[in-house]
Motif scaffolding. Sequence first.
Motif, PDB file in Angstrom:
ATOM      1  N   HIS A   1       1.484  -3.356   0.441  1.00  0.00           N
ATOM      2  CA  HIS A   1       2.864  -3.569   0.876  1.00  0.00           C
ATOM      3  C   HIS A   1       3.646  -4.300  -0.206  1.00  0.00           C
ATOM      4  O   HIS A   1       4.851  -4.132  -0.331  1.00  0.00           O
ATOM      5  CB  HIS A   1       2.833  -4.363   2.176  1.00  0.00           C
ATOM      6  CG  HIS A   1       4.182  -4.595   2.764  1.00  0.00           C
ATOM      7  ND1 HIS A   1       4.922  -3.584   3.305  1.00  0.00           N
ATOM      8  CD2 HIS A   1       4.927  -5.717   2.870  1.00  0.00           C
ATOM      9  CE1 HIS A   1       6.070  -4.081   3.748  1.00  0.00           C
ATOM     10  NE2 HIS A   1       6.101  -5.369   3.487  1.00  0.00           N
TER      11      HIS A   1
ATOM     12  N   CYS B   1      -0.995 -11.122   2.606  1.00  0.00           N
ATOM     13  CA  CYS B   1      -1.487 -10.148   1.633  1.00  0.00           C
ATOM     14  C   CYS B   1      -2.875 -10.592   1.218  1.00  0.00           C
ATOM     15  O   CYS B   1      -3.159 -11.796   1.176  1.00  0.00           O
ATOM     16  CB  CYS B   1      -0.560 -10.121   0.420  1.00  0.00           C
ATOM     17  SG  CYS B   1      -1.106  -9.011  -0.891  1.00  0.00           S
TER      18      CYS B   1
ATOM     19  N   ASN C   1       7.484  -0.428   7.561  1.00  0.00           N
ATOM     20  CA  ASN C   1       7.128  -1.777   7.139  1.00  0.00           C
ATOM     21  C   ASN C   1       7.877  -2.208   5.892  1.00  0.00           C
ATOM     22  O   ASN C   1       7.723  -3.329   5.430  1.00  0.00           O
ATOM     23  CB  ASN C   1       5.619  -1.877   6.905  1.00  0.00           C
ATOM     24  CG  ASN C   1       4.888  -1.987   8.229  1.00  0.00           C
ATOM     25  OD1 ASN C   1       5.471  -2.384   9.230  1.00  0.00           O
ATOM     26  ND2 ASN C   1       3.620  -1.620   8.231  1.00  0.00           N
TER      27      ASN C   1
ATOM     28  N   ALA D   1      -3.742   0.744   7.703  1.00  0.00           N
ATOM     29  CA  ALA D   1      -3.225   0.535   9.053  1.00  0.00           C
ATOM     30  C   ALA D   1      -3.659   1.633  10.010  1.00  0.00           C
ATOM     31  O   ALA D   1      -3.752   1.431  11.215  1.00  0.00           O
ATOM     32  CB  ALA D   1      -1.703   0.448   9.011  1.00  0.00           C
ATOM     33  N   SER D   2      -3.924   2.807   9.476  1.00  0.00           N
ATOM     34  CA  SER D   2      -4.250   3.917  10.367  1.00  0.00           C
ATOM     35  C   SER D   2      -5.753   4.077  10.554  1.00  0.00           C
ATOM     36  O   SER D   2      -6.196   4.905  11.324  1.00  0.00           O
ATOM     37  CB  SER D   2      -3.667   5.207   9.798  1.00  0.00           C
ATOM     38  OG  SER D   2      -4.194   5.436   8.515  1.00  0.00           O
TER      39      SER D   2
ATOM     40  N   TRP E   1      -0.429  -6.197   6.706  1.00  0.00           N
ATOM     41  CA  TRP E   1       0.191  -4.881   6.755  1.00  0.00           C
ATOM     42  C   TRP E   1      -0.804  -3.755   6.961  1.00  0.00           C
ATOM     43  O   TRP E   1      -0.489  -2.773   7.613  1.00  0.00           O
ATOM     44  CB  TRP E   1       1.000  -4.640   5.489  1.00  0.00           C
ATOM     45  CG  TRP E   1       1.994  -5.731   5.284  1.00  0.00           C
ATOM     46  CD1 TRP E   1       1.884  -6.774   4.427  1.00  0.00           C
ATOM     47  CD2 TRP E   1       3.208  -5.913   5.998  1.00  0.00           C
ATOM     48  NE1 TRP E   1       2.962  -7.604   4.549  1.00  0.00           N
ATOM     49  CE2 TRP E   1       3.798  -7.098   5.508  1.00  0.00           C
ATOM     50  CE3 TRP E   1       3.863  -5.199   7.005  1.00  0.00           C
ATOM     51  CZ2 TRP E   1       5.007  -7.575   5.986  1.00  0.00           C
ATOM     52  CZ3 TRP E   1       5.063  -5.678   7.467  1.00  0.00           C
ATOM     53  CH2 TRP E   1       5.628  -6.856   6.970  1.00  0.00           C
TER      54      TRP E   1
ATOM     55  N   ARG F   1       0.882   5.860   5.745  1.00  0.00           N
ATOM     56  CA  ARG F   1       0.789   7.133   6.453  1.00  0.00           C
ATOM     57  C   ARG F   1      -0.332   7.054   7.468  1.00  0.00           C
ATOM     58  O   ARG F   1      -1.351   6.413   7.214  1.00  0.00           O
ATOM     59  CB  ARG F   1       0.521   8.267   5.462  1.00  0.00           C
ATOM     60  CG  ARG F   1       1.673   8.491   4.512  1.00  0.00           C
ATOM     61  CD  ARG F   1       1.281   9.353   3.350  1.00  0.00           C
ATOM     62  NE  ARG F   1       1.082  10.742   3.748  1.00  0.00           N
ATOM     63  CZ  ARG F   1       0.471  11.638   2.977  1.00  0.00           C
ATOM     64  NH1 ARG F   1      -0.027  11.295   1.821  1.00  0.00           N
ATOM     65  NH2 ARG F   1       0.352  12.883   3.393  1.00  0.00           N
ATOM     66  N   THR F   2      -0.149   7.717   8.587  1.00  0.00           N
ATOM     67  CA  THR F   2      -1.209   7.748   9.576  1.00  0.00           C
ATOM     68  C   THR F   2      -2.262   8.760   9.133  1.00  0.00           C
ATOM     69  O   THR F   2      -2.040   9.523   8.193  1.00  0.00           O
ATOM     70  CB  THR F   2      -0.653   8.107  10.967  1.00  0.00           C
ATOM     71  OG1 THR F   2       0.276   9.176  10.824  1.00  0.00           O
ATOM     72  CG2 THR F   2       0.071   6.927  11.584  1.00  0.00           C
ATOM     73  N   ALA F   3      -3.409   8.746   9.805  1.00  0.00           N
ATOM     74  CA  ALA F   3      -4.544   9.546   9.351  1.00  0.00           C
ATOM     75  C   ALA F   3      -4.192  11.021   9.263  1.00  0.00           C
ATOM     76  O   ALA F   3      -4.763  11.762   8.454  1.00  0.00           O
ATOM     77  CB  ALA F   3      -5.718   9.335  10.302  1.00  0.00           C
TER      78      ALA F   3
ATOM     79  N   CYS G   1       4.280 -12.840  -0.108  1.00  0.00           N
ATOM     80  CA  CYS G   1       2.926 -12.283  -0.128  1.00  0.00           C
ATOM     81  C   CYS G   1       1.897 -13.355  -0.410  1.00  0.00           C
ATOM     82  O   CYS G   1       0.754 -13.258   0.029  1.00  0.00           O
ATOM     83  CB  CYS G   1       2.816 -11.145  -1.141  1.00  0.00           C
ATOM     84  SG  CYS G   1       2.967 -11.639  -2.870  1.00  0.00           S
TER      85      CYS G   1
END
Lengths: 592, 139
Positions: free
Chosen positions: B74, B43, A474, B110-111, B16, A455-457, A559
């Motif tokens: 992720h 990762c 993603n 990410a944000s 990610w 989620r974005t901020a 991963c």
Amino acid sequence: MTKTTLTIDGQLIQADDSMTILEVCRKNNIPIPTLCYHPVLEPYGACRLCTVEVKQKGRNWSSLQTSCTHPAWDGLDVQTNSPEVREARKMVMGLMLSRTPNVPVIQELAAEYGVTEPPFHVEDPNEKCILCGLCVRVCNDMVQAHVLNFSGRGADRKVGPPFMEKTRQCLGCGACTIVCPTGAIDIVLEEAGVYAAKPLGPTSAIYVPSLQAVPRVPVIDTDSCIRFRQYDRSLGQITDACGACQQLCEAHAIDFTQKDEIVELNVGAIVVATGFQMWDSSKLSQYSYGKSPNIITGLEFERLSNAGGPTLGQILLADGRKPETVAIIHCVGSRDKNPNAHEYCSRICCMYSLKHAHLVRDKTHAQVYEFYMDMRAFGKGYEEFYERVQEEGVVMVRGRGAEVQVLPSGKLRVTGEDANLGKLVAVDVDMVVLSSAIEAPADASKVSALFGLSRTADGWFAESHPKLKPVETNTDGVFLAGCAQGPKDVPDTVGHAGAAAAAVLGLLNRGEVTISPATAEVNRTRCVGCGDCLLVCPYTAIARVDGKAQINAALCKGCGTCVATCPSGAIEAWHFTDEQIIAQIEGVLEWA
Amino acid sequence: MGVEFKPKIVAFMCNWCTYAGADSAGVARLESPANILPIRVMCSGRISPEMVLRAFRSGADGVLVMGCHIGDCHYSSGNHRTAKRMPLLQNLIGYVGINPERIELQWVSASEGPRFVEVTKAFTNKIRQLGPLAQEVLE
């Protein structure tokens, strides 16, 4: 159930013996007046108004009977409007008019049989109850609340709760007021009860959610429905209260046993379109939301002006008057650095505020003040609409509405700065519409955990790339549509959702999935079969085959957790091998 | 000395969260220290202790390991492994004479562009105060 044939007013009619004469007549459109009959209640024969003349098969004499209680036997000869019947009904209406001389329904019916003045002594000119017992039967047989019953004998007979006192047994369901033919019962709500949660007024317990609902079928509100309320109140003892809708529905579409179902589906792609929720406008106390019923949010205004809404589309104040002045305040909870509000622009409010201004002008001719910071009329045709609303005489005040005060008179004072004038302004209005922010739903974190979305901020779900992958996430196979990704108006949402659908179809039509070549592989010569990698793999992509680890490349997401875990260095993550990473480390340090 | 100490910091970032977070810091035109030498891995669970030690051996003054916040991974649980491994490694390098503070584990989503800048600046300042690793090992 056997078929019968009877004669009604000289007409041969087929019926069956489980029906009453009244039911047969109603089915065949033969009018018989009644006051104490209701199709979902047991017939009672109280009002005697449905009296008909009945001659049984093989008899040469007839008698007067109440048609609501008389079975439709084979060979009956029924007269519904003979002089004897009319005479009997005239007497019934005469008695009834003498009991309740001022009830319009009784006056009209009596006049039909030629009775215009009470022929007998009038005890109480304000009496409304005709003792038909409909309320008693509905309360006992349908609602099963057992509140109303008859008490007293003869001239003292009356209807009411035990000892004529208020009782907690009463649900306040109002079934008695609905069946009462003379309007003798009033319900006085002392507490708002179940209606408290419905600020724009109560609805029926069974209703179509909106005029445009798809599928257009009614739903039952289990908080208001008598059957569900009685089940809850009696802790599961009363399971068959009311059910009037079920009895009356000719399609047999009502099923009280329906429950929420959890359906498991195997799908190739998922579109997350969980939308938004309204930001709680009471979080900023300066707007006084909740302190006056005439301070409403944009969404509440939308409901108010909806033709299917509580006022049938009229824009009214809480006391039923038409507003003379209305203020619309933009950016309530949006573009605000207050920690209770949101920094982002909610994007839809400018245009819906203009639409509301237009609706108020159109429907009420009220004076409208719009307090706005900037007018973000960004879409096709939007600027033209903005121009049009200005031409309609809406007063535009450039500056954020700072405060709404509820004055003792009930009027609302809106203060703010008019940046064009460079002055503080205040207007007293009848109604304030807050163009409140929209925000990510409160349970968005659950959805993001479920689908592995970030989620974005500002709380909305993050797309894979802000410009190039606006619907992808993603997580492979999971797409976003609409406000789940960020505030959007309708055209943008439709466009975004179309893109998501196209992306899904592209994925599904291919029939095969492309996976990243960055997967891990086991060097079986080195593997000692310790099984550590099996424990750490989040995708159960590793299995022990012949005592050694083996990776299923289709399940592996690359991963590399197993690579870092392997004590014997037997696993290699392609494109991120130990050698490659170490070469990178050495490289960056050498040149730094 | 006279020459200003410019710490070399290897920053492992997961593809990610943190790598995307660094990207969003860049897109937002936020300035982060040039001392940070990014190494992208899929990762944070991919980062083996060996790599961190390799970084020190090859001349890094500090190693910053960054991944998704717990619960946001992720790969659902890769960062749980990192959260267990890194404190263990910090303990171990103390024995060989490297200040455990030279390894730091941070979660950056990410944000969180601004947070990426904050974390990297703070770590760079810390390493600057600790001085070059070579000097510390000699002492």
